[in-house]
Design a protein around this motif. Structure first.
Motif, PDB file in Angstrom:
ATOM      1  N   ILE A   1      -0.896  -4.242   1.752  1.00 56.08           N
ATOM      2  CA  ILE A   1      -1.561  -4.455   0.510  1.00 56.08           C
ATOM      3  C   ILE A   1      -2.867  -4.757   0.678  1.00 56.08           C
ATOM      4  CG2 ILE A   1      -1.540  -6.388  -1.060  1.00 56.08           C
ATOM      5  CD1 ILE A   1       1.480  -6.685  -0.708  1.00 56.08           C
ATOM      6  N   VAL A   2      -3.099  -5.523   1.807  1.00 55.44           N
ATOM      7  CA  VAL A   2      -4.829  -5.678   2.071  1.00 55.44           C
ATOM      8  C   VAL A   2      -5.824  -4.455   2.370  1.00 55.44           C
ATOM      9  CG1 VAL A   2      -6.269  -6.703   3.941  1.00 55.44           C
ATOM     10  CG2 VAL A   2      -4.292  -7.940   3.290  1.00 55.44           C
TER      11      VAL A   2
ATOM     12  N   LEU B   1       3.967  -2.325  -4.099  1.00 51.65           N
ATOM     13  CA  LEU B   1       4.259  -3.213  -2.999  1.00 51.65           C
ATOM     14  C   LEU B   1       4.633  -4.463  -3.149  1.00 51.65           C
ATOM     15  CD1 LEU B   1       2.394  -1.497  -0.191  1.00 51.65           C
ATOM     16  CD2 LEU B   1       4.761  -1.309  -0.584  1.00 51.65           C
ATOM     17  N   ILE B   2       3.541  -5.242  -4.114  1.00 47.88           N
ATOM     18  CA  ILE B   2       3.638  -6.581  -4.403  1.00 47.88           C
ATOM     19  C   ILE B   2       4.947  -6.758  -5.393  1.00 47.88           C
ATOM     20  CG2 ILE B   2       2.880  -8.278  -5.777  1.00 47.88           C
ATOM     21  CD1 ILE B   2       0.109  -7.421  -4.836  1.00 47.88           C
ATOM     22  N   ALA B   3       5.375  -5.850  -5.951  1.00 49.02           N
ATOM     23  CA  ALA B   3       6.507  -6.106  -7.157  1.00 49.02           C
ATOM     24  C   ALA B   3       7.803  -5.700  -6.163  1.00 49.02           C
ATOM     25  CB  ALA B   3       6.367  -4.940  -8.310  1.00 49.02           C
TER      26      ALA B   3
ATOM     27  N   VAL C   1      -5.091   4.906   9.868  1.00 52.82           N
ATOM     28  CA  VAL C   1      -4.187   4.857  10.903  1.00 52.82           C
ATOM     29  C   VAL C   1      -3.410   3.493  10.829  1.00 52.82           C
ATOM     30  CG1 VAL C   1      -3.886   4.462  13.279  1.00 52.82           C
ATOM     31  CG2 VAL C   1      -5.465   6.218  12.769  1.00 52.82           C
ATOM     32  N   LEU C   2      -4.142   2.417  10.276  1.00 53.62           N
ATOM     33  CA  LEU C   2      -3.130   1.333   9.869  1.00 53.62           C
ATOM     34  C   LEU C   2      -2.095   1.416   8.958  1.00 53.62           C
ATOM     35  CD1 LEU C   2      -6.182  -1.314  10.028  1.00 53.62           C
ATOM     36  CD2 LEU C   2      -4.153  -1.264  11.427  1.00 53.62           C
ATOM     37  N   LEU C   3      -2.421   2.287   7.968  1.00 49.99           N
ATOM     38  CA  LEU C   3      -1.352   2.523   6.908  1.00 49.99           C
ATOM     39  C   LEU C   3      -0.281   3.274   7.437  1.00 49.99           C
ATOM     40  CD1 LEU C   3      -3.497   3.593   3.950  1.00 49.99           C
ATOM     41  CD2 LEU C   3      -2.298   1.489   4.140  1.00 49.99           C
ATOM     42  N   VAL C   4      -0.367   4.274   8.500  1.00 46.67           N
ATOM     43  CA  VAL C   4       0.604   4.997   9.106  1.00 46.67           C
ATOM     44  C   VAL C   4       1.455   4.219   9.856  1.00 46.67           C
ATOM     45  CG1 VAL C   4       1.081   6.935  10.783  1.00 46.67           C
ATOM     46  CG2 VAL C   4      -0.453   7.327   9.062  1.00 46.67           C
ATOM     47  N   VAL C   5       0.773   3.416  10.500  1.00 45.09           N
ATOM     48  CA  VAL C   5       1.567   2.603  11.591  1.00 45.09           C
ATOM     49  C   VAL C   5       2.228   1.160  10.825  1.00 45.09           C
ATOM     50  CG1 VAL C   5       1.352   0.788  13.473  1.00 45.09           C
ATOM     51  CG2 VAL C   5       0.007   2.668  13.553  1.00 45.09           C
TER      52      VAL C   5
END
Length: 860
Positions: free
Chosen positions: A351-352, A399-401, A330-334
């Motif tokens: 990223i975390v 994402l970092i890149a 859910v955190l990823l979707v939000v």
């Protein structure tokens, strides 16, 4: 204009009711006919797509898959796979599998995919190419997949052996192949979106489910990319230059990728026989919870190393613990919502979570390796484990890149509010959990809990069990209240966290600073902004200035849409760079730029940017230097002017600051009376009200009766060139009850004569929203499009409330020249959001009473 200007008809009520009913029936019949015509045109434009949908439906009924899964007989005769295509010699199965759905569930999506996705391909590359690419790529994807299965099974590869007997019925193999081939014919924006999102979904199923159908789709998609490029080059349709993605487009694609990756583990949970490379990760989220009493009884008799793990899992039983398990997904979707808007916090959070999921993948691999009894080759086990670790890790590194695309930070006050909310929620819930646990400490198993034990168990209450595994020696409460508190304290905290995060994503900081209003006025006096440029000075606008300070754009941000109010405020030579600069500024802030009420001279710039353009109205212009009230076309205006003079009306060209107090009170009274009579929400944005009259640079033209009472008022916005007023644009129009018929014609004609005497070059009667300029003699109307039909519908719908068409006809009395005003926007998919934002700009504050009145008026 006041409602008092509309004469009554004198029609008896019964006749009015009958006429109204017949009119409604006529309008309904016309709309149904229009809808039917549009539907027929749509079907005729995509015959292959609708033909395939019909074939799939008919064959589903004939084979019985419309009511249930394919029977064994249907599979053996028509499904594709190594067993039927190769061993049984059914050479036709790669083709028949493309037109038969497996079950009712797939049937629904296959029909929608044929009409929708294949319809997109058909519009991009034509019907004939769509038909043969569907067939060729569908068959090729299936045959290549079967060949890879055969080779893998021959060398003892685990996946190939596992799926050796799998059979496939799936129209999507051909559909995705044709869609990816057609993407080569699309514009860069659509090409990237089609490819990234389609391949992302296919890979998700391959990695988390991994059956033969998923693999066949992937192969067909890859072949489609190659074939599409070859076709586009052969037809001269492939662009050779590289089109760099904007910040906004990159964010959109990355957000879509993260959303797809968050859904992936659910595929493994739904599919109990999933064999994809990441199916182990999905199994972690659905690990069966053993019975606590059974585990405690067995471990009491013989405590093994596995007991700690089983007790830890058993202690996570319950709905709340299950909800907590899915928090990472859910955190990823939000977070994807925040990524779409360029939020730095969403980037860090994603990223975390991805790094955490990579660790979970490693644990899942180790666990699977410990209990694997299949005698599988070590290199395959390593491959599966590496995938569970590498995929989330690769997304985190990606994402970092790309972190430079995520520079939008919430204002400091919003960040403080987020931190305080999350910290306060955590502290309150933690104290409540510990207090309840301490009061009922004697009810814990396997032994009463002390304070140290309760504190050591806190991570298990707030973190999903997949992050903790069998770490520590868990305690298990048996009291009902304690069980409820321990089970739901975590989900409640994360619910607060998610809501606070959404609020943080919505927070934006001010972009207008002290002195910006004065800078805008200075630029307007130098020239630029067009006839409606002075609206940039109105309250509620923010400003963007070019680096050299020579140009600017006035805009408002509503729901992530940055809407401009007029042409860019720039010298003629700087218009192109100003538009591009503002677009880059919006891109950096993750806003969708929309230039509203721009004129035709800037359309080539938007064409270079591949933006969409649509007409939103017509501006009516008069030219005072050549203004003459002679000839039949001017008869009505001339009569109104002469009648006003005969009745003793006089005019006054002035400003608000120069008015005596008595006249100010009359203007206020007339305006309030007009608003009260309407009972509808007063519009804003490009339509000024009382506050805009008070600007010292705004001119007022008043009509005053022989008794000294105010009859009507108009306001005029200046436009400049080199510090001199060269034009005036009408904004505010009000007339008093009982005023002379034709007083507005009198007032505007008098203003035009005044402007002719003072050397003004252009008089604008402003824009008429949703209007279309009349055709010249012998001119034929352009063919209707979906957008023009939508604009016509809106114009007819809003006419009873705001009278846009009536106002347009009123302005036509002055024999103006017409100049179309346009709305241009970068993202066609955002048009519904743009429409909502524009509507909110015009009606920012609608009371419930006004909303009811508006609906009642429109329904008439």
């Amino acid at each position: 204009m006041s409602s008092s200007e509309t004469p009554g008809t004198g029609t008896p009520p019964t006749a009015t009711g009958t006429t109204s009913t017949e009119s409604r029936r006529s309008r309904t019949a016309a709309r149904l006919a229009g809808f039917q015509t549009s539907a027929v045109r749509f079907v005729r434009g995509t015959p292959v797509s609708f033909g395939l949908a019909a074939i799939i439906l008919v064959l589903a009924v004939l084979t019985g898959t419309a009511t249930g899964p394919a029977s064994t007989a249907v599979q053996e005769q028509w499904a594709a796979g190594f067993a039927t295509t190769v061993e049984a010699g059914h050479w036709w199965t790669p083709l028949s599998a493309l037109v038969i759905a497996w079950d009712p569930f797939q049937l629904v999506f296959a029909v929608l995919g044929a009409v929708g996705l294949l319809g997109v391909a058909e519009r991009l590359m034509g019907s004939r190419r769509t038909l043969w690419t569907f067939l060729v790529l569908g068959v090729a994807g299936t045959l290549v997949g079967i060949g890879l299965q055969a080779i893998g099974a021959a060398i003892g590869e685990l996946w190939a052996i596992t799926v050796e007997l799998d059979l496939t019925l799936d129209p999507f193999v051909g559909i995705v192949g044709a869609l990816l081939a057609a993407s080569a014919f699309a514009l860069p924006l659509w090409r990237r979106r089609i490819r990234v999102i389609t391949i992302g979904f296919i890979l998700m199923f391959v990695l988390y489910n991994g059956d033969t159908t998923d693999v066949y789709r992937l192969i067909a998609a890859m072949l489609g990319l190659v074939l599409g490029r070859v076709l586009a080059r052969a037809l001269g349709r492939q662009r050779t230059r590289w089109n760099r993605s904007s910040h906004q487009e990159t964010r959109t694609l990355l957000a879509a990728t993260i959303s797809v990756s968050a859904i992936g583990p659910l595929i493994s949970i739904i599919s109990p026989n999933a064999i994809g490379l990441l199916s182990y990760l999905g199994n972690v989220f659905s690990d069966t919870v053993p019975d606590y009493d059974e585990v405690m009884g067995r471990c009491a008799a013989s405590f093994t190393d596995e007991c700690n793990r089983e007790i830890a899992i058993a202690s996570q039983a319950g709905t709340g613990s299950l909800v907590l398990t899915f928090v990472p997904l859910v955190l990823l979707v939000v977070a994807a919502i925040g990524l779409r808007n360029g939020r730095r916090f969403a980037l860090i959070l994603t990223i975390v979570v991805k790094f955490a999921l990579a660790v979970i993948g490693a644990f899942a691999f180790v666990y699977a390796l410990r209990f694997d009894q299949n005698g599988t080759d070590l290199w395959e086990i390593l491959l599966w484990g590496a995938a569970a670790l590498v995929v989330p890790l690769a997304l985190a590194l990606l994402l970092i890149a790309q972190r430079r695309h995520f520079q939008v930070r919430a204002p400091r006050d919003a960040r403080r509010e987020f931190v305080f909310t999350v910290f306060f929620a955590f502290v309150v819930l933690l104290i409540g959990e510990l207090l309840i646990g301490w009061i009922n400490r004697a009810t814990f198993l396997p032994e009463p809990a002390g304070l140290a034990t309760l504190l050591s168990d806190v991570p298990r209450r707030f973190l999903p069990g997949v992050f903790l595994g069998s770490l520590g020696s868990p305690t298990f409460p048996t009291d009902g209240l304690t069980v409820f508190a321990f089970e739901w304290v975590g989900p409640i905290f994360w619910a607060v966290f998610l809501l606070a995060m959404l609020r943080l994503f919505a927070a934006t900081g001010p972009t207008t600073h002290q002195g910006d209003g004065a800078r805008i006025r200075q630029l307007l006096k130098q020239g630029g902004g067009g006839t409606m440029g002075f609206m940039a000075t109105w309250p509620g606008n923010d400003y963007w200035f070019a680096e050299d300070g020579r140009s600017a754009v006035a805009y408002r941000v509503i729901n992530g849409i940055a809407i401009t109010m007029s042409d860019p405020i720039a010298p003629g030579s700087d218009g192109r760079s100003t538009i591009r600069g503002f677009a880059e500024f919006c891109d950096a802030n993750s806003w969708i730029p929309v230039f509203y009420s721009v004129h035709e001279q800037y359309l080539p710039v938007f064409a270079e940017l591949d933006w969409q353009v649509m007409s939103v109205g017509e501006e009516t212009l008069m030219h005072p230097p050549t203004f003459e009230l002679t000839g039949k076309p001017w008869q009505k205006v001339r009569q109104a002017l002469n009648r006003g003079i005969k009745e003793g009306l006089t005019t006054l060209w002035t400003t608000w600051d120069e008015l005596p107090l008595a006249m100010v009170n009359e203007i206020t009274s007339i305006s309030e009376q007009w608003v009260a009579e309407k009972e509808l929400p007063e519009m804003g944005f490009t339509l000024g009200a009382m506050e805009e009259l008070k600007d010292p640079e705004v001119a007022l033209m008043l009509a005053i009766g022989p008794d000294g009472r105010l009859q009507a008022i108009t306001s005029w916005l200046p436009s400049y060139r080199d510090g001199r007023v060269v034009g005036w644009t009408i904004d505010f129009m009000r007339r008093a009850d009982g005023s002379l018929n034709g007083v507005m014609e009198f007032l505007i004609a008098s203003a035009a004569l005044h402007m002719r005497e003072t050397g003004v070059e252009v008089l604008s009667l402003s824009g008429a929203p949703l209007a279309t300029k009349p055709l010249r003699p012998g001119e034929t109307p352009p063919p209707a499009t979906a957008m023009t039909r939508l604009m016509d519908f809106l114009a007819k719908t809003l006419e009873p409330a705001y009278g846009f068409s009536s106002l347009f006809r009123f302005k036509a009395k002055f024999n103006p020249t017409y100049e179309t005003i346009y709305m241009t926007y970068s993202d066609p998919l955002a048009l519904p959001i743009i429409g909502t934002a524009v509507g909110k700009a015009y009606l920012p504050d609608v009371s419930p009473k006004e909303a009811i009145a508006l609906v009642r008026t429109l329904s008439r």
